[in-house]
Design an enzyme around this catalytic site. Structure first.
Site, PDB file in Angstrom:
ATOM      1  CG  ASP A 239      66.467 -22.938  39.383  1.00 52.95           C
ATOM      2  OD1 ASP A 239      66.217 -21.720  39.298  1.00 52.95           O
ATOM      3  OD2 ASP A 239      66.692 -23.661  38.403  1.00 52.95           O
TER       4      ASP A 239
ATOM      5  CD  GLU B 237      64.104 -10.029  43.748  1.00 46.00           C
ATOM      6  OE1 GLU B 237      63.134  -9.250  43.912  1.00 46.00           O
ATOM      7  OE2 GLU B 237      64.349 -10.558  42.644  1.00 46.00           O
TER       8      GLU B 237
ATOM      9  CD  GLU C 128      63.375  -8.915  37.733  1.00 45.49           C
ATOM     10  OE1 GLU C 128      64.464  -9.233  38.244  1.00 45.49           O
ATOM     11  OE2 GLU C 128      62.317  -9.533  37.971  1.00 45.49           O
TER      12      GLU C 128
ATOM     13  CG  HIS D 285      62.948  -6.068  39.879  1.00 49.10           C
ATOM     14  ND1 HIS D 285      64.110  -6.237  40.595  1.00 49.10           N
ATOM     15  CD2 HIS D 285      62.108  -7.056  40.281  1.00 49.10           C
ATOM     16  CE1 HIS D 285      63.982  -7.278  41.408  1.00 49.10           C
ATOM     17  NE2 HIS D 285      62.774  -7.792  41.242  1.00 49.10           N
TER      18      HIS D 285
ATOM     19  CG  HIS E  34      58.389  -6.943  43.133  1.00 47.11           C
ATOM     20  ND1 HIS E  34      58.966  -6.847  44.381  1.00 47.11           N
ATOM     21  CD2 HIS E  34      59.192  -7.776  42.415  1.00 47.11           C
ATOM     22  CE1 HIS E  34      60.059  -7.599  44.413  1.00 47.11           C
ATOM     23  NE2 HIS E  34      60.214  -8.171  43.223  1.00 47.11           N
ATOM     24  CD  GLU E  35      58.112  -8.403  38.596  1.00 48.40           C
ATOM     25  OE1 GLU E  35      59.299  -8.247  38.252  1.00 48.40           O
ATOM     26  OE2 GLU E  35      57.756  -9.252  39.437  1.00 48.40           O
TER      27      GLU E  35
ATOM     28  CE1 TYR F 224      61.143 -11.204  45.293  1.00 46.14           C
ATOM     29  CE2 TYR F 224      62.432 -13.056  46.126  1.00 46.14           C
ATOM     30  CZ  TYR F 224      61.814 -12.397  45.074  1.00 46.14           C
ATOM     31  OH  TYR F 224      61.869 -12.920  43.806  1.00 46.14           O
TER      32      TYR F 224
END
Length: 618
Positions: A382, A318, A271, A299, A295-296, A390
């Protein structure tokens, strides 16, 4: 605002805050480095301020000055994933409320984890090299020394010198271009980002890019080989933006462009403000494309405008984004589709809890990284990444929606929350306090919510939402027919079974099969014969279908699975496909060999995670 400490950052958060970055980059494709100069405008938050610490990782620092005076600096001990603190000593003291401009001349490393340098043969056009960045969550420090934490927001200005055949784009508005006065073979692109944003949203791309207008405030960018197809696929962007604005309030970023990246891009989308990055795997013309873009776009409000204070609260980014994304689906399609997507999300969550969908850790049900609010002390962001923020986040918001009076009522709260915390960052506690304030007449109901079970307990949520199963029933019924079928029943399956399903339902059907014990090989071969799933282009279907085949030990599917794992680099697909082949013991060595052959073409983070999955590195 509560005092900030961020376990993923070395920078001085209580002492000072960056307000603006001025970046100058020279992109060097021969050496795979950015030669840079950054000026940080820093606001002082305490008296007798005489030193500060910034985040850096694998940077060569040549010179540091403050308000024009050269100053002393030192790089601290390198941490295994946080990098090295850049400690700067000022030759003067400042008081709270004053500003200092800290200027740093530096160069990135060829192995900077934020950057992927592609050779011409890794691009669609095959003629020119390509560079793109992916800073989330804590990789910005490999391309600029900064306060690399979502708790600090700043504007930025940038000048980027690139070879004149190429185009540079950033997560900002275009501010013109000019020939590079120091090299006639190069051109300088200028960018400005007037809305304060966190460091992880700084993004750069350089390549042989073209664009097409797709709306009054949107263009789509990609190599020319993809650009017309992308313009067609993204034609609903403006409708989606308007729908999001009607739900969440005005879009503040001005431009909303999309960039389709080369196949090695590790995410579905990113995003970056003014310029969403998207994987080319969504160009298979299906509903999952709409989901990625929705979704993006969402954001732009939850994540970019209101940001989690630290990555321990990433569900605030999220979970709310998935909630708004599915409200867009409700407005543009139907409430039934929103319900269906909720059911699919719950399944993704179950799979994530059981197998660690993204993580090399097999996220068992007792793993604390499946808490909604995590503790990231000495945890690499990560490795902590998964579907939990989410889908567990969405499930909590949907549960609260049911308790508070339905979608319109609860979306009213989400919009109000965005207005209150816009341009800032927020913790779970602040979000919860505002929830109780907004619904002050329903505090007795909110007090009955098992907050500890939702927030601080591993595993599946304490409550399963009651979704409308209308769209899911057909998928479940067909899945169960296959699971229960004996050899003599196989003749009863026909092509008509799947012709009745739409694209999201077909994805759901194969996803349900993955949750069952592996099917016998005879069943999987029959499924291919009647449904022709090998020829389905939709990547969401194909990725699950190939896993079903490999689990059934259909040897002909192994090369197809490895091909899909390597011809694109989206982590959502690449990691499970490699893992599936690796778990088929006869082909474990083949999985490792194929990965080693293609490792250099994968994004560095993807390569690191697959190596751990295949037990190659340590």
């Amino acid at each position: 605002m509560a005092p900030v400490s961020d376990p993923s950052s070395f920078s001085s958060l209580s002492k000072c805050a960056t307000k603006h970055l001025n970046l100058i980059y020279h992109v060097d494709f021969d050496r795979h480095v950015l030669k840079g100069k950054v000026a940080l405008t820093v606001e002082v938050l305490e008296d007798k301020f005489a030193s500060l610490t910034l985040d850096s990782k694998d940077l060569k620092i040549f010179k540091v000055s403050a308000n024009g005076q050269v100053v002393q600096f030192a790089l601290g001990t390198k941490h295994k994933f946080k990098g090295s603190p850049l400690e700067i000593t000022l030759p003067f003291e400042l008081s709270r409320g004053q500003h200092v401009i800290v200027e740093i001349e530096y160069e990135t490393s060829p192995s900077a984890t934020a950057l992927q340098w592609l050779t011409p043969k890794q691009t669609a056009g095959k003629k020119h090299p390509y560079l793109f960045s992916q800073c989330q969550a804590i990789h910005c420090r490999t391309m600029v020394p900064c306060q690399d934490t979502p708790s600090v927001k700043h504007t930025y200005y940038a000048q980027v010198s690139v070879p004149r055949d190429l185009v540079a784009l950033m997560s900002a508005l275009h501010d013109g271009q000019e020939p590079d006065p120091s090299d006639s073979n190069r051109v300088i692109y200028r960018f400005r980002q007037p809305v304060p944003m966190p460091s992880y949203l700084i993004a750069i791309v350089v390549g042989a890019l073209e664009s097409r207008e797709i709306g009054p405030r949107s263009r789509v960018w990609s190599e020319k080989e993809y650009v017309d197809e992308a313009a067609f696929e993204f034609s609903e962007t403006e409708t989606m933006l308007k729908t999001a604005e009607s739900l969440a309030g005005p879009y503040v970023w001005g431009q909303y462009d999309l960039l389709v990246l080369p196949p090695s891009f590790p995410c579905g989308g990113m995003e970056n403000p003014c310029l969403t990055f998207v994987t080319p795997t969504v160009l298979a013309g299906d509903r999952s494309l709409a989901g990625v873009i929705a979704h993006e776009i969402s954001h732009s409000w939850t994540g970019n405008l209101v940001t989690n204070r630290t990555w321990e609260h990433s569900w605030l980014n999220e979970g709310h984004t998935v909630y708004i994304e599915r409200m867009i689906a409700r407005s543009m399609e139907s409430e039934q589709l929103r319900q269906f997507e909720g059911i699919g999300g719950w399944k993704e969550l179950q799979e994530s809890e059981n197998t660690g969908h993204y993580s090399q850790i097999l996220f068992g049900p007792n793993n604390v990284l499946t808490n909604l609010v995590t503790n990231l002390h000495e945890v690499d962001t990560d490795e902590a990444f998964s579907f939990v923020p989410y889908e567990k986040g969405f499930a909590l918001l949907y549960h609260l929606e049911e308790l508070m009076g339905g979608p319109e009522v609860f979306m009213g709260f989400v919009k109000s929350y965005i207005q209150l915390f816009a341009y800032g960052s927020v913790t779970t506690e602040e979000w919860k306090n505002y929830l109780f304030t907004y619904f002050k007449d329903k505090v007795d109901i909110l007090n009955k919510v098992d907050w500890n079970g939702w927030m601080h307990t591993p595993g599946m949520p304490p409550v399963k939402p009651q979704y409308d199963t209308t769209m899911a029933d057909a998928c479940t019924a067909l899945c169960q027919r296959w699971v229960k079928a004996k050899e003599e029943d196989l003749a009863s399956f026909t092509e008509a079974d799947v012709k009745k399903l739409n694209s999201p339902q077909l994805i759901e059907f194969v996803a349900l099969l993955l949750q069952e014990e592996p099917l016998p090989l005879s069943h999987v071969k029959k499924m291919q014969e009647v449904y022709q799933l090998n020829s389905v282009k939709n990547t969401e279907v194909r990725f699950r279908w190939l896993r079903i085949c490999v689990r059934a030990h259909w040897e002909e599917a192994v090369p197809l699975a490895l091909k899909m794992a390597t011809e694109q680099g989206r982590m959502k697909f690449t990691r499970p496909l490699f893992r599936e082949v690796y778990n088929f013991s006869k082909y474990s060595d083949e999985a490792v060999k194929t990965f080693k052959e293609h490792r250099a073409a994968l994004h560095p983070v993807t390569a690191m995670m697959v190596a751990k999955d295949l037990k190659i590195d340590g």
